[in-house]
Design a protein around this motif. Structure first.
Motif, PDB file in Angstrom:
ATOM      1  N   ALA A 110       0.837  -1.210   0.000  1.00  0.00           N
ATOM      2  CA  ALA A 110       0.000   0.000   0.000  1.00  0.00           C
ATOM      3  C   ALA A 110       0.871   1.258   0.000  1.00  0.00           C
ATOM      4  O   ALA A 110       0.581   2.225  -0.713  1.00  0.00           O
ATOM      5  N   ALA A 111       1.955   1.251   0.781  1.00  0.00           N
ATOM      6  CA  ALA A 111       2.846   2.416   0.853  1.00  0.00           C
ATOM      7  C   ALA A 111       3.533   2.666  -0.488  1.00  0.00           C
ATOM      8  O   ALA A 111       3.669   3.815  -0.916  1.00  0.00           O
ATOM      9  N   VAL A 112       3.938   1.610  -1.165  1.00  0.00           N
ATOM     10  CA  VAL A 112       4.589   1.750  -2.467  1.00  0.00           C
ATOM     11  C   VAL A 112       3.601   2.312  -3.487  1.00  0.00           C
ATOM     12  O   VAL A 112       3.937   3.183  -4.290  1.00  0.00           O
TER      13      VAL A 112
ATOM     14  N   GLN B 107       1.042   4.166  -2.863  1.00  0.00           N
ATOM     15  CA  GLN B 107       0.702   5.546  -2.502  1.00  0.00           C
ATOM     16  C   GLN B 107       1.797   6.517  -2.929  1.00  0.00           C
ATOM     17  O   GLN B 107       1.524   7.561  -3.508  1.00  0.00           O
ATOM     18  N   GLN B 108       3.033   6.203  -2.613  1.00  0.00           N
ATOM     19  CA  GLN B 108       4.160   7.054  -3.001  1.00  0.00           C
ATOM     20  C   GLN B 108       5.388   6.182  -3.186  1.00  0.00           C
ATOM     21  O   GLN B 108       6.013   5.744  -2.217  1.00  0.00           O
ATOM     22  N   LYS B 109       5.727   5.939  -4.432  1.00  0.00           N
ATOM     23  CA  LYS B 109       6.803   5.006  -4.775  1.00  0.00           C
ATOM     24  C   LYS B 109       8.146   5.455  -4.190  1.00  0.00           C
ATOM     25  O   LYS B 109       8.577   6.580  -4.412  1.00  0.00           O
ATOM     26  N   PRO B 110       8.803   4.563  -3.436  1.00  0.00           N
ATOM     27  CA  PRO B 110      10.130   4.887  -2.901  1.00  0.00           C
ATOM     28  C   PRO B 110      11.209   4.624  -3.952  1.00  0.00           C
ATOM     29  O   PRO B 110      10.957   3.946  -4.951  1.00  0.00           O
ATOM     30  N   ASP B 111      12.397   5.145  -3.698  1.00  0.00           N
ATOM     31  CA  ASP B 111      13.539   4.826  -4.552  1.00  0.00           C
ATOM     32  C   ASP B 111      14.131   3.476  -4.151  1.00  0.00           C
ATOM     33  O   ASP B 111      14.667   2.750  -4.984  1.00  0.00           O
ATOM     34  N   LEU B 112      14.013   3.160  -2.848  1.00  0.00           N
ATOM     35  CA  LEU B 112      14.599   1.928  -2.328  1.00  0.00           C
ATOM     36  C   LEU B 112      13.768   1.428  -1.155  1.00  0.00           C
ATOM     37  O   LEU B 112      13.213   2.223  -0.402  1.00  0.00           O
ATOM     38  N   MET B 113      13.709   0.106  -1.026  1.00  0.00           N
ATOM     39  CA  MET B 113      12.974  -0.516   0.071  1.00  0.00           C
ATOM     40  C   MET B 113      13.912  -1.439   0.839  1.00  0.00           C
ATOM     41  O   MET B 113      14.618  -2.257   0.242  1.00  0.00           O
ATOM     42  N   LEU B 114      13.952  -1.275   2.167  1.00  0.00           N
ATOM     43  CA  LEU B 114      14.634  -2.218   3.054  1.00  0.00           C
ATOM     44  C   LEU B 114      13.541  -3.148   3.555  1.00  0.00           C
ATOM     45  O   LEU B 114      12.656  -2.740   4.306  1.00  0.00           O
ATOM     46  N   LEU B 115      13.568  -4.394   3.121  1.00  0.00           N
ATOM     47  CA  LEU B 115      12.436  -5.305   3.274  1.00  0.00           C
ATOM     48  C   LEU B 115      12.799  -6.537   4.084  1.00  0.00           C
ATOM     49  O   LEU B 115      13.607  -7.369   3.655  1.00  0.00           O
ATOM     50  N   ASP B 116      12.171  -6.660   5.253  1.00  0.00           N
ATOM     51  CA  ASP B 116      12.358  -7.848   6.095  1.00  0.00           C
ATOM     52  C   ASP B 116      11.701  -9.048   5.416  1.00  0.00           C
ATOM     53  O   ASP B 116      10.684  -8.907   4.740  1.00  0.00           O
ATOM     54  N   VAL B 117      12.271 -10.223   5.596  1.00  0.00           N
ATOM     55  CA  VAL B 117      11.700 -11.421   5.000  1.00  0.00           C
ATOM     56  C   VAL B 117      10.549 -11.964   5.836  1.00  0.00           C
ATOM     57  O   VAL B 117       9.459 -12.215   5.333  1.00  0.00           O
ATOM     58  N   MET B 118      10.756 -12.149   7.137  1.00  0.00           N
ATOM     59  CA  MET B 118       9.743 -12.790   7.979  1.00  0.00           C
ATOM     60  C   MET B 118       8.849 -11.737   8.633  1.00  0.00           C
ATOM     61  O   MET B 118       9.264 -11.043   9.562  1.00  0.00           O
TER      62      MET B 118
END
Length: 123
Positions: free
Chosen positions: A40-42, A44-55
């Motif tokens: 939903a956040a992406v 709404q406003q696309k980031p340049d980079l995402m730090l994404l947890d797996v679990m």
């Protein structure tokens, strides 16, 4: 204009430390605590980079990565997977789904800053 970073993790301490660190380095920061919020956040406003947890609850990081990579309008979002799972098979799964890099927890905060700068093409 500062680069936008979306931090997605269900551990508040990690979110707080990464958020502080990224803001200190001049980035605009958004946060999400699960996969559904991340998507939903992406949108709404696309980031340049995402730090994404797996679990995470709801959708895990692999599912989020796959959803974003299936959408052409989000192909330019850089994705760095963060996980306590350090085995090669997990790393390969994340990279094969389209992640740009993979950092294993516990991680050095400086390593994260360096990786973000590198992927965003900043000194």
């Amino acid at each position: 204009m500062p680069k936008r970073i979306l931090i997605v993790d269900d551990e508040p301490n990690i979110v707080l430390s990464l958020e502080f660190l990224m803001k200190k380095n001049g980035y605009d920061v958004e946060t999400a605590t699960d996969g559904d919020q991340a998507i939903a956040a992406v949108e709404q406003q696309k980031p340049d980079l995402m730090l994404l947890d797996v679990m995470m609850p709801r959708k895990d990081g692999y599912q989020v990565c796959q959803v974003l990579r299936e959408r052409e309008d989000f192909n330019d979002v850089r994705i760095v997977m963060l996980t306590a799972k350090g085995r090669d098979v997990e790393r390969e799964k994340g990279l094969s789904l389209g992640a740009d890099d993979y950092i294993t927890k516990p991680f050095s905060t400086q390593d994260v800053v360096d990786k973000v700068s590198e992927l965003l093409g900043q000194p």
